[in-house]
Design a protein around this motif. Structure first.
Motif, PDB file in Angstrom:
ATOM      1  N   PRO A   1      -3.977   8.464  17.834  1.00 27.25           N
ATOM      2  CA  PRO A   1      -4.807   9.270  16.927  1.00 27.25           C
ATOM      3  C   PRO A   1      -4.047   9.805  15.721  1.00 27.25           C
ATOM      4  O   PRO A   1      -3.836  11.004  15.557  1.00 27.25           O
ATOM      5  N   ARG A   2      -3.639   8.886  14.877  1.00 29.26           N
ATOM      6  CA  ARG A   2      -2.951   9.239  13.645  1.00 29.26           C
ATOM      7  C   ARG A   2      -3.575   8.463  12.490  1.00 29.26           C
ATOM      8  O   ARG A   2      -4.162   7.404  12.695  1.00 29.26           O
ATOM      9  N   LEU A   3      -3.419   9.007  11.287  1.00 26.14           N
ATOM     10  CA  LEU A   3      -3.996   8.392  10.098  1.00 26.14           C
ATOM     11  C   LEU A   3      -2.920   8.044   9.081  1.00 26.14           C
ATOM     12  O   LEU A   3      -1.934   8.777   8.926  1.00 26.14           O
ATOM     13  N   ILE A   4      -3.123   6.945   8.401  1.00 22.29           N
ATOM     14  CA  ILE A   4      -2.287   6.639   7.241  1.00 22.29           C
ATOM     15  C   ILE A   4      -2.493   7.761   6.218  1.00 22.29           C
ATOM     16  O   ILE A   4      -3.615   8.226   6.011  1.00 22.29           O
TER      17      ILE A   4
ATOM     18  N   LEU B   1       0.827  -1.209   0.000  1.00 19.67           N
ATOM     19  CA  LEU B   1       0.000   0.000   0.000  1.00 19.67           C
ATOM     20  C   LEU B   1       0.857   1.253   0.000  1.00 19.67           C
ATOM     21  O   LEU B   1       0.528   2.240  -0.674  1.00 19.67           O
ATOM     22  N   PHE B   2       1.956   1.225   0.734  1.00 22.95           N
ATOM     23  CA  PHE B   2       2.834   2.398   0.789  1.00 22.95           C
ATOM     24  C   PHE B   2       3.344   2.766  -0.595  1.00 22.95           C
ATOM     25  O   PHE B   2       3.527   3.946  -0.896  1.00 22.95           O
ATOM     26  N   ARG B   3       3.573   1.774  -1.454  1.00 22.36           N
ATOM     27  CA  ARG B   3       4.027   2.060  -2.811  1.00 22.36           C
ATOM     28  C   ARG B   3       2.961   2.775  -3.636  1.00 22.36           C
ATOM     29  O   ARG B   3       3.276   3.428  -4.631  1.00 22.36           O
ATOM     30  N   LEU B   4       1.714   2.646  -3.229  1.00 30.70           N
ATOM     31  CA  LEU B   4       0.617   3.278  -3.965  1.00 30.70           C
ATOM     32  C   LEU B   4       0.275   4.666  -3.425  1.00 30.70           C
ATOM     33  O   LEU B   4      -0.216   5.520  -4.168  1.00 30.70           O
ATOM     34  N   VAL B   5       0.510   4.885  -2.133  1.00 29.43           N
ATOM     35  CA  VAL B   5       0.176   6.169  -1.523  1.00 29.43           C
ATOM     36  C   VAL B   5       0.963   7.286  -2.215  1.00 29.43           C
ATOM     37  O   VAL B   5       2.167   7.176  -2.449  1.00 29.43           O
ATOM     38  N   GLY B   6       0.273   8.360  -2.563  1.00 29.41           N
ATOM     39  CA  GLY B   6       0.914   9.480  -3.227  1.00 29.41           C
ATOM     40  C   GLY B   6       0.882   9.408  -4.739  1.00 29.41           C
ATOM     41  O   GLY B   6       1.289  10.347  -5.417  1.00 29.41           O
ATOM     42  N   THR B   7       0.389   8.290  -5.283  1.00 32.00           N
ATOM     43  CA  THR B   7       0.305   8.133  -6.731  1.00 32.00           C
ATOM     44  C   THR B   7      -1.156   8.180  -7.174  1.00 32.00           C
ATOM     45  O   THR B   7      -2.074   8.054  -6.367  1.00 32.00           O
ATOM     46  N   THR B   8      -1.356   8.302  -8.472  1.00 30.44           N
ATOM     47  CA  THR B   8      -2.717   8.329  -9.003  1.00 30.44           C
ATOM     48  C   THR B   8      -3.387   6.961  -8.920  1.00 30.44           C
ATOM     49  O   THR B   8      -4.589   6.849  -9.127  1.00 30.44           O
ATOM     50  N   ASP B   9      -2.610   5.920  -8.616  1.00 31.20           N
ATOM     51  CA  ASP B   9      -3.164   4.574  -8.468  1.00 31.20           C
ATOM     52  C   ASP B   9      -3.579   4.261  -7.034  1.00 31.20           C
ATOM     53  O   ASP B   9      -4.040   3.143  -6.760  1.00 31.20           O
ATOM     54  N   CYS B  10      -3.440   5.216  -6.139  1.00 25.92           N
ATOM     55  CA  CYS B  10      -3.748   4.939  -4.733  1.00 25.92           C
ATOM     56  C   CYS B  10      -5.242   4.668  -4.551  1.00 25.92           C
ATOM     57  O   CYS B  10      -6.083   5.412  -5.058  1.00 25.92           O
TER      58      CYS B  10
END
Length: 266
Positions: free
Chosen positions: A37-40, A12-21
């Motif tokens: 109290p933190r969010l991915i 999932l980390f590889r997808l975060v920040g990309t248009t495929d997320c």
């Protein structure tokens, strides 16, 4: 390997920040979320027993459901979404697994209550880079207002927007660093790729091209976009593509050169 209809934290980390997320849905119950109290990055909170209310917005989209440990809540919610034709997975190991892998988490306390942001009109670098960062890592639904510089703070007050990249506000230049750096600091988004990109943005935005050789190129492209588009929102959409490409360079391609014809004499 992830189990059936699940995705690992590293995948999932590889997808975060990309248009495929995928759409990231945090359904932790309140006591679990209160414990940390933190969010991915990019995730939003939603009650697990109301997951079906999201279905109209998830049609044709991929979703990942996140609970504390990646067990009954996220598995059940993802399975329920799949009953409605949504391509849904649960995050293996949940939020705890994400943290155990040392991946970035955004403190919920710093997130604005509104998805509306406001800054000076006729953007160049920081005022495009920051919206890209917000949409890709904080809130995909974020909206941006570009107004006369003198009216930014008043517009922020009247419309409940968060001001950025003007003097005297939280998200702005701090010493030799620019607003993009401020967002990385406050949202705890420091990763190798984003820090590399931040150096380029800082160099272009503060006329310090010695910081990174790519800074001069980013300045040139940014000035060109500002001349090409009269409408700031149209410029923002074009700029999103530029920063998508820069992020992939910063993450995967920063050590790649180009020489053609190969071995030519100087």
């Amino acid at each position: 390997m992830p189990g059936f209809a699940s995705i690992s934290a590293q995948q999932l980390f590889r997808l975060v920040g990309t248009t495929d997320c995928p759409v990231l849905i945090d359904i932790q119950i309140e006591p679990d979320f209160a414990a940390d109290p933190r969010l991915i990055p990019g995730a939003f909170r939603h009650a697990h027993d109301r997951i079906e209310t999201l279905i109209p917005d998830l049609v044709g989209r991929r979703a990942v459901v996140i609970c504390q440990k990646g067990k009954k809540l996220s598995e059940g919610a993802a399975a329920l979404l799949r009953c409605h034709g949504v391509e849904a997975e649960n995050l293996e190991g949940g939020a705890l697994g994400w943290v155990a892998d040392g991946l970035p988490m955004i403190p919920a306390a710093v997130l604005p209550t509104s998805n509306l942001w406001v800054t000076r009109h006729r953007p160049k670098i920081d005022r495009i880079a920051c919206p890209w960062l917000i949409r890709r890592f904080v809130d995909a639904s974020a909206r941006f207002l570009f107004v006369t510089p003198a009216e930014v703070e008043a517009v922020a007050e009247k419309f409940g927007a968060t001001p950025y990249d003007i003097e005297g506000v939280t998200f702005s230049h701090r010493g030799e660093k620019c607003s993009f750096d401020a967002f990385l600091d406050d949202f705890a988004l420091h990763t190798e790729a984003l820090d590399r990109l931040a150096t380029v943005v800082r160099g272009a935005d503060t006329d310090r091209h010695d910081l990174a050789p790519q800074a001069a190129g980013l300045l040139a492209v940014s000035v060109g976009l500002s001349r090409q588009f009269k409408d700031d929102l149209s410029q923002l959409e074009a700029g999103m593509v530029v920063y998508d490409a820069l992020y992939r360079w910063a993450r995967d391609g920063f050590d790649e050169g180009h020489d053609w014809p190969a071995g030519r004499k100087s």
